[in-house]
Design a protein around this motif. Structure first.
Motif, mmCIF file in Angstrom:
data_model
loop_
_atom_site.group_PDB
_atom_site.id
_atom_site.type_symbol
_atom_site.label_atom_id
_atom_site.label_comp_id
_atom_site.label_asym_id
_atom_site.label_seq_id
_atom_site.Cartn_x
_atom_site.Cartn_y
_atom_site.Cartn_z
ATOM 1 N N MET A 147 0.845 -1.174 0.000
ATOM 2 C CA MET A 147 0.000 0.000 0.000
ATOM 3 C C MET A 147 0.893 1.241 0.000
ATOM 4 S SD MET A 147 -2.890 0.913 2.701
ATOM 5 C CE MET A 147 -2.585 2.019 3.972
ATOM 6 N N ASN A 148 0.526 2.229 -0.804
ATOM 7 C CA ASN A 148 1.253 3.495 -0.856
ATOM 8 C C ASN A 148 0.279 4.646 -0.677
ATOM 9 O OD1 ASN A 148 3.795 2.381 -1.494
ATOM 10 N ND2 ASN A 148 3.216 2.213 -3.632
ATOM 11 N N GLU A 149 0.746 5.731 -0.056
ATOM 12 C CA GLU A 149 -0.059 6.946 0.022
ATOM 13 C C GLU A 149 0.865 8.147 -0.013
ATOM 14 O OE1 GLU A 149 -2.350 6.826 3.632
ATOM 15 O OE2 GLU A 149 -0.636 7.162 4.896
ATOM 16 N N ARG A 150 0.383 9.223 -0.625
ATOM 17 C CA ARG A 150 1.170 10.450 -0.723
ATOM 18 C C ARG A 150 0.866 11.308 0.497
ATOM 19 N NH1 ARG A 150 4.338 13.091 -3.743
ATOM 20 N NH2 ARG A 150 4.262 11.731 -5.531
ATOM 21 N N ILE A 151 1.922 11.729 1.206
ATOM 22 C CA ILE A 151 1.811 12.636 2.340
ATOM 23 C C ILE A 151 2.758 13.789 2.058
ATOM 24 C CG2 ILE A 151 2.180 12.916 4.813
ATOM 25 C CD1 ILE A 151 1.466 10.005 5.174
ATOM 26 N N GLU A 152 2.164 14.976 1.887
ATOM 27 C CA GLU A 152 2.938 16.157 1.512
ATOM 28 C C GLU A 152 3.789 15.809 0.299
ATOM 29 O OE1 GLU A 152 4.857 17.964 4.894
ATOM 30 O OE2 GLU A 152 2.983 18.021 5.990
ATOM 31 N N ASP A 153 5.097 15.938 0.367
ATOM 32 C CA ASP A 153 5.969 15.640 -0.767
ATOM 33 C C ASP A 153 6.557 14.239 -0.704
ATOM 34 O OD1 ASP A 153 5.580 18.167 -1.818
ATOM 35 O OD2 ASP A 153 7.241 19.027 -0.686
ATOM 36 N N HIS A 154 5.989 13.386 0.120
ATOM 37 C CA HIS A 154 6.537 12.047 0.317
ATOM 38 C C HIS A 154 5.521 10.996 -0.124
ATOM 39 C CE1 HIS A 154 9.666 13.765 2.927
ATOM 40 N NE2 HIS A 154 8.699 14.518 3.413
ATOM 41 N N ILE A 212 4.582 7.454 0.993
ATOM 42 C CA ILE A 212 4.785 6.521 2.102
ATOM 43 C C ILE A 212 4.276 5.157 1.668
ATOM 44 C CG2 ILE A 212 4.219 5.995 4.505
ATOM 45 C CD1 ILE A 212 5.933 8.529 4.158
ATOM 46 N N SER A 213 5.127 4.169 1.806
ATOM 47 C CA SER A 213 4.719 2.797 1.504
ATOM 48 C C SER A 213 4.646 2.020 2.817
ATOM 49 C CB SER A 213 5.685 2.136 0.530
ATOM 50 O OG SER A 213 6.980 2.069 1.068
ATOM 51 N N TYR A 214 3.757 1.060 2.852
ATOM 52 C CA TYR A 214 3.525 0.248 4.047
ATOM 53 C C TYR A 214 3.740 -1.213 3.694
ATOM 54 C CZ TYR A 214 1.166 4.401 5.821
ATOM 55 O OH TYR A 214 0.872 5.674 6.230
ATOM 56 N N ARG A 215 4.326 -1.945 4.652
ATOM 57 C CA ARG A 215 4.499 -3.374 4.418
ATOM 58 C C ARG A 215 4.825 -4.088 5.724
ATOM 59 N NH1 ARG A 215 9.787 -4.539 4.666
ATOM 60 N NH2 ARG A 215 11.312 -2.977 4.059
ATOM 61 N N VAL A 216 4.671 -5.404 5.670
ATOM 62 C CA VAL A 216 5.058 -6.264 6.788
ATOM 63 C C VAL A 216 6.581 -6.205 6.906
ATOM 64 C CG1 VAL A 216 5.090 -8.653 7.627
ATOM 65 C CG2 VAL A 216 3.054 -7.749 6.465
ATOM 66 N N MET A 217 7.051 -6.149 8.139
ATOM 67 C CA MET A 217 8.494 -6.098 8.399
ATOM 68 C C MET A 217 8.984 -7.478 8.832
ATOM 69 S SD MET A 217 8.641 -2.498 10.519
ATOM 70 C CE MET A 217 10.444 -2.485 10.679
ATOM 71 N N ASN A 218 10.285 -7.725 8.655
ATOM 72 C CA ASN A 218 10.857 -8.986 9.092
ATOM 73 C C ASN A 218 11.824 -8.748 10.256
ATOM 74 O OD1 ASN A 218 13.624 -8.545 8.099
ATOM 75 N ND2 ASN A 218 12.727 -8.773 6.060
ATOM 76 N N VAL A 219 12.295 -9.829 10.847
ATOM 77 C CA VAL A 219 13.128 -9.751 12.050
ATOM 78 C C VAL A 219 14.443 -9.020 11.796
ATOM 79 C CG1 VAL A 219 14.270 -11.992 11.828
ATOM 80 C CG2 VAL A 219 13.806 -11.052 14.103
ATOM 81 N N LYS A 220 14.973 -9.134 10.597
ATOM 82 C CA LYS A 220 16.244 -8.477 10.283
ATOM 83 C C LYS A 220 16.124 -6.956 10.275
ATOM 84 C CE LYS A 220 17.968 -12.353 7.616
ATOM 85 N NZ LYS A 220 18.286 -12.837 6.277
#
Length: 183
Positions: free
Chosen positions: A1-8, A10-18
């Motif tokens: 998922m991506n969304e524009r915030i101001e000039d950025h 932002i992408s969202y995703r599941v994170m891993n342990v590393k």
């Protein structure tokens, strides 16, 4: 998922342990105007008026260890990225809590100072809620820092004071405000 915030973007995703090492990119600093305390079952507001600075190396290593422990146990982490920079993240604990074993803990939740009040925290919380429901939880358990900003954030996400404080979490952080969010 991506969304524009101001000039950025932002992408969202599941994170891993590393990705525990990326926690160092989070700027947790903030001006703390007020803190809360629980007295006789209700929240009391106390003026604070001080700056909370960035993590020291000891605290940062503790957070990385908590992150790794939760993920190694089966927990879930979800992050917001501005390019390759971690802008915010949340960790859902793996251990069911509560008398009915129907609560999963929001163990870590941080959004960098420059990215706050833009919906990133709410997006992360919504994903933690979805994952908790998928795992069979009826509630999220929140042991929130006592700062006004943190308590108000969780309140806006639907939390309320819990009548059943988790003793293990209370012993770890007795100043925290303990809440639940019905899923």
């Amino acid at each position: 998922m991506n969304e524009r915030i101001e000039d950025h973007v932002i992408s969202y995703r599941v994170m891993n342990v590393k990705e525990a090492e990326l926690i160092a990119q989070i700027d947790r600093s903030e001006y703390i105007e007020k803190v809360y305390r629980i007295e006789e079952g209700s929240i009391q507001e106390i003026q604070a008026g001080h700056e909370c600075v960035a993590w020291d190396s000891h605290h940062l290593e503790e957070l990385k260890a908590r992150y790794r422990e939760q993920l190694h146990g089966g927990g879930f982490a979800y992050g917001a990225y501005d390019g390759t920079t971690l802008a915010g993240f949340g960790v859902l604990g793996y251990k069911f809590r509560g008398q009915d074993l129907n609560q999963l803990q929001v163990d870590l939740m941080y959004v960098s100072r420059a990215y706050r009040r833009q919906g990133i925290g709410r997006t992360i919380m919504n994903e933690l809620k979805r994952e908790a429901i998928r795992r069979g939880a009826a509630y999220l358990y929140v042991s929130s820092t006592e700062t006004q900003s943190a308590v108000q954030f969780y309140t806006h996400c639907g939390s309320r004071l819990t009548a059943e404080v988790d003793e293990e979490l209370y012993q770890l952080e007795p100043e925290d405000i303990h809440m639940v969010i019905k899923l």
